[in-house]
Motif scaffolding. Structure first.
Motif, mmCIF file in Angstrom:
data_model
loop_
_atom_site.group_PDB
_atom_site.id
_atom_site.type_symbol
_atom_site.label_atom_id
_atom_site.label_comp_id
_atom_site.label_asym_id
_atom_site.label_seq_id
_atom_site.Cartn_x
_atom_site.Cartn_y
_atom_site.Cartn_z
ATOM 1 N N GLY A 16 -80.312 -42.689 73.192
ATOM 2 C CA GLY A 16 -81.662 -42.414 72.699
ATOM 3 C C GLY A 16 -82.510 -43.665 72.865
ATOM 4 N N LEU A 17 -83.766 -43.534 72.460
ATOM 5 C CA LEU A 17 -84.727 -44.635 72.628
ATOM 6 C C LEU A 17 -84.295 -45.900 71.892
ATOM 7 N N SER A 18 -84.863 -47.019 72.305
ATOM 8 C CA SER A 18 -84.684 -48.254 71.547
ATOM 9 C C SER A 18 -85.243 -48.039 70.139
ATOM 10 N N GLY A 19 -84.453 -48.356 69.127
ATOM 11 C CA GLY A 19 -84.884 -48.149 67.747
ATOM 12 C C GLY A 19 -84.509 -46.790 67.196
ATOM 13 N N ALA A 20 -83.884 -45.952 68.018
ATOM 14 C CA ALA A 20 -83.470 -44.622 67.526
ATOM 15 C C ALA A 20 -82.304 -44.739 66.546
ATOM 16 N N GLY A 21 -81.581 -45.858 66.606
ATOM 17 C CA GLY A 21 -80.498 -46.058 65.639
ATOM 18 C C GLY A 21 -79.100 -46.067 66.228
ATOM 19 N N LYS A 22 -78.998 -46.290 67.534
ATOM 20 C CA LYS A 22 -77.687 -46.240 68.201
ATOM 21 C C LYS A 22 -76.714 -47.266 67.614
ATOM 22 N N SER A 23 -77.142 -48.529 67.573
ATOM 23 C CA SER A 23 -76.227 -49.581 67.108
ATOM 24 C C SER A 23 -75.910 -49.402 65.626
ATOM 25 N N THR A 24 -76.908 -48.991 64.861
ATOM 26 C CA THR A 24 -76.703 -48.776 63.417
ATOM 27 C C THR A 24 -75.657 -47.687 63.186
ATOM 28 N N LEU A 25 -75.830 -46.552 63.838
ATOM 29 C CA LEU A 25 -74.891 -45.439 63.631
ATOM 30 C C LEU A 25 -73.532 -45.738 64.248
ATOM 31 N N GLY A 45 -74.843 -51.566 74.417
ATOM 32 C CA GLY A 45 -75.658 -52.039 75.533
ATOM 33 C C GLY A 45 -75.927 -53.535 75.489
ATOM 34 N N ASP A 46 -76.309 -54.037 74.316
ATOM 35 C CA ASP A 46 -76.646 -55.462 74.225
ATOM 36 C C ASP A 46 -75.430 -56.339 74.515
ATOM 37 N N THR A 47 -74.273 -55.949 73.975
ATOM 38 C CA THR A 47 -73.060 -56.746 74.169
ATOM 39 C C THR A 47 -72.652 -56.747 75.639
ATOM 40 N N SER A 122 -92.616 -48.037 65.231
ATOM 41 C CA SER A 122 -92.922 -48.625 63.926
ATOM 42 C C SER A 122 -91.723 -49.396 63.388
ATOM 43 N N ARG A 123 -90.508 -48.990 63.766
ATOM 44 C CA ARG A 123 -89.323 -49.771 63.359
ATOM 45 C C ARG A 123 -89.296 -51.091 64.126
ATOM 46 N N ASP A 124 -89.419 -51.008 65.399
ATOM 47 C CA ASP A 124 -89.449 -52.159 66.328
ATOM 48 C C ASP A 124 -88.558 -53.311 65.875
ATOM 49 N N ALA A 161 -85.762 -38.417 60.912
ATOM 50 C CA ALA A 161 -86.034 -37.843 59.590
ATOM 51 C C ALA A 161 -84.890 -38.047 58.593
ATOM 52 N N CYS A 162 -83.662 -38.188 59.092
ATOM 53 C CA CYS A 162 -82.513 -38.252 58.181
ATOM 54 C C CYS A 162 -82.045 -39.694 58.001
ATOM 55 N N SER A 163 -81.332 -39.935 56.928
ATOM 56 C CA SER A 163 -80.825 -41.292 56.659
ATOM 57 C C SER A 163 -79.634 -41.581 57.576
ATOM 58 N N PRO A 164 -79.326 -42.861 57.796
ATOM 59 C CA PRO A 164 -78.135 -43.197 58.578
ATOM 60 C C PRO A 164 -76.870 -42.565 57.986
ATOM 61 N N ALA A 166 -76.558 -39.816 56.239
ATOM 62 C CA ALA A 166 -76.531 -38.367 56.505
ATOM 63 C C ALA A 166 -76.155 -38.108 57.969
ATOM 64 N N CYS A 167 -76.668 -38.931 58.875
ATOM 65 C CA CYS A 167 -76.354 -38.750 60.301
ATOM 66 C C CYS A 167 -74.879 -39.006 60.576
ATOM 67 N N VAL A 168 -74.319 -40.035 59.952
ATOM 68 C CA VAL A 168 -72.894 -40.329 60.172
ATOM 69 C C VAL A 168 -72.031 -39.222 59.587
HETATM 70 N N1 LIG Z 1 -80.907 -42.043 60.612
HETATM 71 C C1 LIG Z 1 -80.904 -43.288 61.063
HETATM 72 N N2 LIG Z 1 -79.946 -43.678 61.933
HETATM 73 C C2 LIG Z 1 -79.932 -44.928 62.422
HETATM 74 N N3 LIG Z 1 -80.838 -45.897 62.128
HETATM 75 C C3 LIG Z 1 -81.816 -45.564 61.261
HETATM 76 C C4 LIG Z 1 -81.897 -44.255 60.697
HETATM 77 N N4 LIG Z 1 -82.974 -44.214 59.884
HETATM 78 C C5 LIG Z 1 -83.525 -45.424 59.926
HETATM 79 N N5 LIG Z 1 -82.845 -46.259 60.748
HETATM 80 C C6 LIG Z 1 -83.204 -47.663 61.031
HETATM 81 O O1 LIG Z 1 -83.660 -47.710 62.367
HETATM 82 C C7 LIG Z 1 -83.295 -48.958 62.965
HETATM 83 C C8 LIG Z 1 -82.504 -48.666 64.236
HETATM 84 O O2 LIG Z 1 -82.174 -49.879 64.893
HETATM 85 P P1 LIG Z 1 -80.986 -50.005 65.936
HETATM 86 O O3 LIG Z 1 -80.882 -51.437 66.292
HETATM 87 O O4 LIG Z 1 -79.771 -49.313 65.401
HETATM 88 O O5 LIG Z 1 -81.557 -49.160 67.171
HETATM 89 P P2 LIG Z 1 -80.962 -49.028 68.637
HETATM 90 O O6 LIG Z 1 -81.076 -47.584 68.987
HETATM 91 O O7 LIG Z 1 -79.612 -49.648 68.712
HETATM 92 O O8 LIG Z 1 -82.010 -49.836 69.517
HETATM 93 P P3 LIG Z 1 -81.787 -50.685 70.869
HETATM 94 O O9 LIG Z 1 -81.720 -49.688 71.997
HETATM 95 O O10 LIG Z 1 -83.015 -51.539 70.966
HETATM 96 O O11 LIG Z 1 -80.534 -51.491 70.729
HETATM 97 C C9 LIG Z 1 -82.507 -49.733 61.932
HETATM 98 O O12 LIG Z 1 -83.381 -50.610 61.258
HETATM 99 C C10 LIG Z 1 -82.025 -48.619 60.976
HETATM 100 O O13 LIG Z 1 -81.815 -49.077 59.660
#
Ligand SMILES: Nc1ncnc2c1ncn2[C@@H]1O[C@H](COP(=O)(O)OP(=O)(O)OP(=O)(O)O)[C@@H](O)[C@H]1O
Ligand SMILES: [Mg+2]
Length: 182
Positions: A16-25, A45-47, A122-124, A161-164, A166-168
């Motif tokens: 998904g897009l940068s900031g979509a939450g890939k690394s977080t999830l 990707g970054d690593t 907006s997360r950026d 729309a959902c929390s991390p 909830a997504c996990v």
């Molecule tokens: N449902 C969600 N799942 C994941 N992250 C979420 C969610 N809701 C909010 N966030 C927030 O969105 C941000 C996502 O950042 P993250 O670095 O995970 O994105 P990324 O997809 O890995 O971007 P990149 O491609 O630039 O590495 C974090 O600050 C995270 O806390």
């Protein structure tokens, strides 16, 4: 001497897009798998771009090569019995097709993290969108480089729309039958 065949793993490819939450999830999902005793390789990707794929840029061709190498690593790891949690933007349908060809559809789950670009901007988290808007970053996905919304996915998570958490939980429930006795 008895030989043991390693149990086969599975590749979860978060995209998904940068900031979509890939690394977080990926981090949260990996922790849940590790807590169940599942051997996991994380590929982000970054690593990967700081080592295995250092020197590759962000043209369509360079992104293809980055993803080709990364999915070959994922396949090798999976064939060795590891579970793989991969997190890459993977912007084009042709990239997703390539990954599926290399890893094999049976061994792969394509997990689309769906968040509107405005939310991602907006997360950026890394300040990339701001740099792209100011013209200081070329080939930014979603701004000056294409991101194709997938026609078909194995699972879509609404990370806009959902929390991390909830997504996990949703991803773990999707993965339950693959996890079996773990
Ligand atoms: N449902 C969600 N799942 C994941 N992250 C979420 C969610 N809701 C909010 N966030 C927030 O969105 C941000 C996502 O950042 P993250 O670095 O995970 O994105 P990324 O997809 O890995 O971007 P990149 O491609 O630039 O590495 C974090 O600050 C995270 O806390
Ligand atoms: Mg990331």
């Amino acid at each position: 001497m008895t030989t043991q065949t390693p149990s086969s793993g599975h590749v979860f490819w978060l995209y998904g897009l940068s900031g979509a939450g890939k690394s977080t999830l990926a981090g949260l999902f990996r922790a849940e798998l590790c807590a169940r005793g599942v051997p996991v390789l994380a590929l982000d990707g970054d690593t990967v771009r700081s080592g295995l794929c250092a020197g590759l840029g962000f043209s369509d061709e360079a992104r293809t090569e980055n993803l080709r190498r990364s999915s070959e690593v994922a396949r090798l790891a999976r064939d060795s019995g590891l579970w793989v949690v991969a997190s890459f933007i993977t912007p084009l349908e042709s990239h997703r097709d390539l990954i599926t060809r290399i890893i094999g559809a049976e061994a792969l789950s394509l997990v689309y993290l769906d968040a509107p670009i405005n939310t991602c901007q907006s997360r950026d988290v890394k300040g990339l969108y701001a740099r792209a808007r100011e013209g200081r970053l070329a080939q930014m996905t979603g701004i000056s480089s294409r991101f194709e919304v997938p026609g078909q996915t194995d699972i879509t998570l609404d990370t806009g729309a959902c929390s991390p958490e909830a997504c996990v939980a949703r991803l773990l429930s999707y993965a339950a039958d693959k996890l079996g006795s773990h």
